[in-house]
Design a protein around this motif. Structure first.
Motif, short mmCIF file in Angstrom:
data_model
loop_
_atom_site.label_atom_id
_atom_site.label_comp_id
_atom_site.label_asym_id
_atom_site.label_seq_id
_atom_site.Cartn_x
_atom_site.Cartn_y
_atom_site.Cartn_z
N THR A 155 0.80 -1.22 0.18
CA THR A 155 0.06 0.29 -0.02
C THR A 155 0.95 1.04 -0.12
OG1 THR A 155 -1.46 -1.12 1.22
CG2 THR A 155 -1.72 1.14 1.35
N TRP A 156 0.57 2.28 -0.60
CA TRP A 156 1.13 3.69 -0.75
C TRP A 156 1.02 4.07 0.79
CZ3 TRP A 156 4.55 5.42 -3.99
CH2 TRP A 156 4.45 4.81 -5.35
N LEU A 157 2.30 4.56 1.55
CA LEU A 157 1.84 5.24 2.84
C LEU A 157 2.28 6.61 2.22
CD1 LEU A 157 1.95 5.70 5.61
CD2 LEU A 157 4.23 5.20 5.89
N CYS A 158 1.40 7.90 2.63
CA CYS A 158 1.29 9.14 2.32
C CYS A 158 1.76 9.92 3.41
CB CYS A 158 0.26 9.56 1.42
SG CYS A 158 -0.12 8.50 -0.03
N PHE A 159 2.52 11.06 3.23
CA PHE A 159 3.00 12.20 4.25
C PHE A 159 2.18 13.18 3.54
CE2 PHE A 159 5.86 8.54 4.87
CZ PHE A 159 5.98 8.29 6.33
N LYS A 160 1.17 13.80 3.97
CA LYS A 160 0.36 14.89 3.45
C LYS A 160 0.75 16.01 4.09
CE LYS A 160 -3.48 14.57 1.55
NZ LYS A 160 -5.03 14.24 1.39
N PHE A 161 1.08 17.18 3.43
CA PHE A 161 1.49 18.57 3.89
C PHE A 161 0.58 19.54 3.51
CE2 PHE A 161 5.28 15.77 4.17
CZ PHE A 161 5.98 16.56 5.26
N ILE A 162 0.18 20.62 4.14
CA ILE A 162 -0.58 21.68 3.69
C ILE A 162 0.37 22.36 2.85
CG2 ILE A 162 -1.49 24.02 4.25
CD1 ILE A 162 -2.29 22.83 6.98
N PHE A 163 1.64 22.42 3.14
CA PHE A 163 2.85 22.96 2.19
C PHE A 163 3.94 22.06 2.64
CE2 PHE A 163 6.78 25.62 1.89
CZ PHE A 163 6.71 25.58 0.79
N LEU A 164 4.73 21.60 1.48
CA LEU A 164 5.78 20.67 1.70
C LEU A 164 7.11 21.52 1.19
CD1 LEU A 164 7.05 18.06 1.92
CD2 LEU A 164 6.79 17.64 -0.57
N PRO A 165 7.77 21.93 2.38
CA PRO A 165 8.97 22.68 2.06
C PRO A 165 9.97 22.19 1.00
CG PRO A 165 8.68 22.51 4.31
CD PRO A 165 7.61 21.63 3.78
N PRO A 166 10.49 22.95 -0.15
CA PRO A 166 11.15 22.26 -1.25
C PRO A 166 12.16 21.44 -1.15
CG PRO A 166 11.03 24.74 -1.38
CD PRO A 166 10.40 24.18 -0.08
N HIS A 167 13.04 21.76 0.09
CA HIS A 167 14.16 21.02 0.38
C HIS A 167 13.92 19.88 1.31
CE1 HIS A 167 14.20 22.62 4.57
NE2 HIS A 167 13.39 23.65 4.02
N LEU A 168 12.70 19.71 1.70
CA LEU A 168 12.39 18.37 2.67
C LEU A 168 12.84 17.16 1.92
CD1 LEU A 168 11.74 18.10 5.86
CD2 LEU A 168 9.16 18.04 4.85
N HIS A 169 12.39 17.01 0.48
CA HIS A 169 12.60 15.60 0.17
C HIS A 169 14.06 15.39 -0.10
CE1 HIS A 169 12.59 12.79 -3.26
NE2 HIS A 169 13.42 13.38 -3.97
N ASN A 170 14.61 16.41 -0.39
CA ASN A 170 16.38 16.30 -0.36
C ASN A 170 17.02 15.52 0.86
OD1 ASN A 170 16.33 16.97 -3.19
ND2 ASN A 170 16.69 18.98 -2.73
N HIS A 171 16.47 16.28 1.92
CA HIS A 171 16.93 15.95 3.28
C HIS A 171 16.47 14.52 3.65
CE1 HIS A 171 18.44 19.48 4.31
NE2 HIS A 171 17.49 20.33 4.23
N LEU A 172 15.22 14.16 3.10
CA LEU A 172 14.81 12.76 3.41
C LEU A 172 15.55 11.75 2.60
CD1 LEU A 172 12.90 10.65 4.69
CD2 LEU A 172 11.24 11.27 2.84
N ILE A 173 15.76 12.12 1.47
CA ILE A 173 16.59 11.22 0.77
C ILE A 173 18.05 11.02 1.28
CG2 ILE A 173 17.76 10.90 -1.55
CD1 ILE A 173 14.92 10.51 -1.65
N ALA A 174 18.74 12.21 1.69
CA ALA A 174 19.97 11.92 2.39
C ALA A 174 19.89 10.91 3.53
CB ALA A 174 20.55 13.40 2.73
N SER A 175 18.65 11.10 4.36
CA SER A 175 18.50 10.43 5.51
C SER A 175 18.61 9.06 5.34
CB SER A 175 17.37 11.00 6.52
OG SER A 175 17.57 12.06 7.05
N LEU A 176 17.70 8.75 4.37
CA LEU A 176 17.42 7.22 3.68
C LEU A 176 18.60 6.59 3.40
CD1 LEU A 176 13.97 7.58 2.42
CD2 LEU A 176 14.47 6.12 4.17
#
Length: 732
Positions: free
Chosen positions: A544-565
């Motif tokens: 199943t897709w697990l979704c993290f839904k934001f009112i606003f997703l900061p543009p750099h947050l994806h890159n920080h998560l990729i770095a953490s993973l």
């Protein structure tokens, strides 16, 4: 699954109001008490203001800054490369509207003035000095020449060292009084014989602006986020004549949304004389500057009305709470408007600064002493070792303990006036402009890239985000010697800020591998991501897709998560027909990770859509079962909260976790299904238009429900059996 909420609760009371936000938000809550004790040992008022200028490339930010500095000639303005930091001094109270840009010697002189005025005030209070000390010093052959009266005062000061040291009720180093006294006298004499004039009779209060001019190119946005702050005034610059350009609208909205991430509604805002701050305002304050007024098409009765109409196009879709940040709006022409327009902007900015919670805060004198020494050191080198700064901090009239030194470093790191990581103890960066210049060596717009002998590898980096070590060597070797000498440390700092990723090293692998730079990736998957890895359309193989839904997703947050993973898992690789080298599955907004490095039978897909981060697991071995991936869900949740609330202090960013059928195409995922307290066993899928069993791979809720059901069934069977047995015995 519940919504995330890791907000920080600030302490209450009058004493807590004296503590800066950065101290309150530190993980170690003992920092608050430590800071208050530092204030007790001596303090002075602080009026330092951070002013951040952001906006689209070509909007006129640099020209605006020049006009604010009083420069009328803006013909030779060039685009900003990275970040440019300016220091400005202005009168805080008399409002003459003048901004004086400061040379490299200013910080030392200003610190001397702050300390000297405090010392003189204490001495006069104790009636040891009847007349004010005048410190206008003449120089001849590099030797300070003082008047007779001043010489006597210096002599008197040298004979009374325990009066001269910073105001403290307790001796700092009772075991070495002579050394401390000698150093105190030496420091006092240094202040009196400063290289620049220090007038202790000047009763005017001054404020210091740190103005950050952010380049408008998209490539810099990720590094810019490193320097955003709650306690800043933001000038959002936008071109009025591009109001109907979707890209211009998107970038304007991106900056307003990004600033809103740091929003904080004060319980009691200070209201300035001109009413620029009201109780309904949100901090940080935003000043919108509409530029290119002279290029706006006149579709109204006046230029003012035409400009306002253009600005409304930019702001019409802002949320009500986002509008709370906007204090003032200007419509200007950098080329045609006279200096009075920019004089008014300067006055309004200082009035806004007075209304901020950071204005006129008490600040420890111990910190000022260390700042003074570090400012001198920064002229020699932009970087210093921890052991050296520790020695400096103990070689002052009022030394800092190691605990106080670490608090100083962590506090100033949060302010980005220096860079210090406790787990990178070998060095501390004193000059953030130097660090920004190091960042832009790698993360930069294509127009700033110099022609290189390895252009092919540079082009590969710009497209795929893979940075060959040979390119790193070449880039830093072209820069200053000091930058090249500290190359490895700078790369480690860039890793700490998630600007670059150092791949997990396998035993026997090349010592100089490629780095990954997620914010530079431009490549999209050339084929469907499922076809790329031969993932079958089977609900037993796609989670199943697990979704993290934001009112606003900061543009750099994806890159920080990729770095953490990437620090936990390796990025998956794939074979490309006709190419010898494997390619990593790192694309713009998409990445695939290996969950099972040896067998490669389980992979994690991470994708970012507008305001949603969505993840899915692929199984190439066993079928997916209940609760298998709760540890992944917990890890991603914890990392997002750490990035948002601990590292970047974005108190206003929140998300909720939802789910979607695993067979839904990535671009169609909306995360419309919420996790319910009461577990379900099946559902009607809107995507497949059939009934599915609900597996719930992301939590153990379903397993708990099944366990309770099984226990109840066993209990029911056993209880019924016992009743039957009792009934039989009774009948017998």
């Amino acid at each position: 699954m519940s919504d995330n909420s890791s907000g920080v609760t600030a302490g209450q009371g009058k004493e807590d109001e004296m503590v800066p936000t950065e101290i309150k938000l530190m993980a170690d809550k003992r920092s608050i008490d430590l800071y208050l004790k530092l204030l007790e040992s001596g303090s002075e008022k602080k009026r330092d203001i951070r002013l951040v200028v952001v906006g689209k490339q070509g909007a006129g930010k640099t020209s605006l800054i020049r006009r604010l500095f009083g420069e009328d000639d803006i013909k030779d303005v060039t685009s900003t490369n990275g970040i440019k930091i300016h220091k400005i001094k202005c009168k805080a109270m008399s409002d003459d509207g003048k901004w004086n840009t400061l040379d490299e010697n200013y910080e030392e002189t200003e610190t001397n003035a702050r300390l000297l005025k405090e010392y003189v005030g204490k001495l006069q209070d104790k009636r040891t000095i009847k007349e004010p000390v005048e410190a206008h010093i003449a120089f001849k052959d590099n030797t300070p020449v003082t008047s007779v009266d001043e010489s006597k005062k210096l002599e008197t000061a040298s004979k009374q060292p325990d009066i001269i040291k910073p105001p403290s009720e307790h001796p700092v180093n009772p075991q070495q009084p002579n050394q401390s006294s000698e150093q105190a006298a030496k420091d006092f004499e240094t202040m009196l014989s400063a290289k620049s004039k220090v007038d202790v009779n000047d009763k005017e209060e001054y404020a210091t602006f740190m103005l950050w001019d952010f380049a408008g190119d998209e490539e810099f946005y990720h590094t810019h986020q490193t320097f955003l702050s709650q306690d800043a005034i933001y000038l959002v610059v936008t071109k009025l004549n591009e109001a109907y350009d979707p890209k211009a609208q998107a970038l304007f909205r991106l900056w307003i949304d990004s600033i809103h991430c740091y929003s904080r509604l004060e319980e009691q805002n200070i209201i300035s004389d001109d009413k620029t701050t009201t109780s309904g305002d949100l901090d940080p304050p935003v000043v919108i500057v509409g530029t290119w007024k002279d290029a706006v098409k006149l579709e109204a009765d006046t230029v003012e009305e035409a400009c306002r109409k253009s600005l409304l196009v930019y702001t019409k879709n802002l949320a009500d709470d986002e509008r709370g940040h906007v204090r003032i709006e200007y419509f200007i022409s950098n080329e045609e408007d006279d200096c009075s327009v920019f004089q008014q902007i300067r006055l309004d900015i200082i009035n806004l600064a007075r209304g901020m919670r950071t204005w006129n805060k008490d600040y420890p004198l111990k910190f000022i002493q260390l700042e003074q020494r570090l400012q001198e050191k920064k002229k020699e080198l932009p970087i210093i070792t921890y052991q050296e700064i520790k020695h400096i901090s103990t070689d002052t009239p009022n030394p800092l303990s190691e605990e106080e030194l670490i608090l100083f470093l962590e506090f100033h790191h949060d302010l980005r006036s220096l860079v210090y990581f406790k787990d990178l103890p070998e060095n501390i960066i004193l000059d953030t402009q130097w660090l920004s210049d190091a960042f832009k060596c790698i993360v930069t717009a294509k127009k700033f890239q110099a022609t290189t002998k390895i252009q092919t590898k540079w082009d590969e980096f710009y497209h795929t985000g893979q940075l060959n070590y040979e390119v790193v060597e070449y880039i830093f070797k072209k820069e200053t010697t000091i930058l090249y000498e500290h190359k490895e440390y700078i790369l480690k700092v860039m890793e700490k800020f998630d600007i670059i990723i150092r791949p997990n090293q396998l035993e026997g692998a090349d010592e100089n591998p490629c780095f990954y730079v997620p914010c530079m990736v431009k490549a999209e998957p050339e084929i469907d991501i499922y076809k790329m890895f031969n993932v079958t359309k089977d609900i037993r193989k796609r989670s199943t897709w697990l979704c993290f839904k934001f009112i606003f997703l900061p543009p750099h947050l994806h890159n920080h998560l990729i770095a953490s993973l990437s620090r936990k898992y390796n990025i998956a690789e794939r074979v490309v027909t006709g190419q010898k080298e494997r390619q990593i599955a790192l694309f713009k907004s998409t990445a695939v990770f290996e969950l099972e490095e040896t067998t490669k039978l389980r992979k994690l897909l991470v994708m970012t859509c507008p305001n949603v981060i969505q993840i899915q697991v692929w199984e190439f071995g066993e079928d997916i079962k209940n609760g298998w991936y709760k540890y992944i869900a917990d890890f991603v949740t914890e990392e997002l909260n750490t990035i948002m609330h601990t590292r970047f202090k974005m108190s206003n960013v929140k998300f909720e976790k939802t789910w979607e059928c695993g067979l839904t195409e990535p671009k169609c995922v909306t995360g419309s299904n919420k996790f319910l307290e009461e577990p379900i066993t099946e559902y009607q899928c809107d995507t497949c238009q059939i009934k599915h069993m609900f597996i719930d791979e992301w939590s153990d809720q379903q397993n708990k429900a099944l366990t309770v059901s099984v226990i109840w069934s066993i209990y029911h069977v056993q209880h019924t059996s016992c009743l039957h047995q009792l009934s039989d015995d009774k009948n017998k």
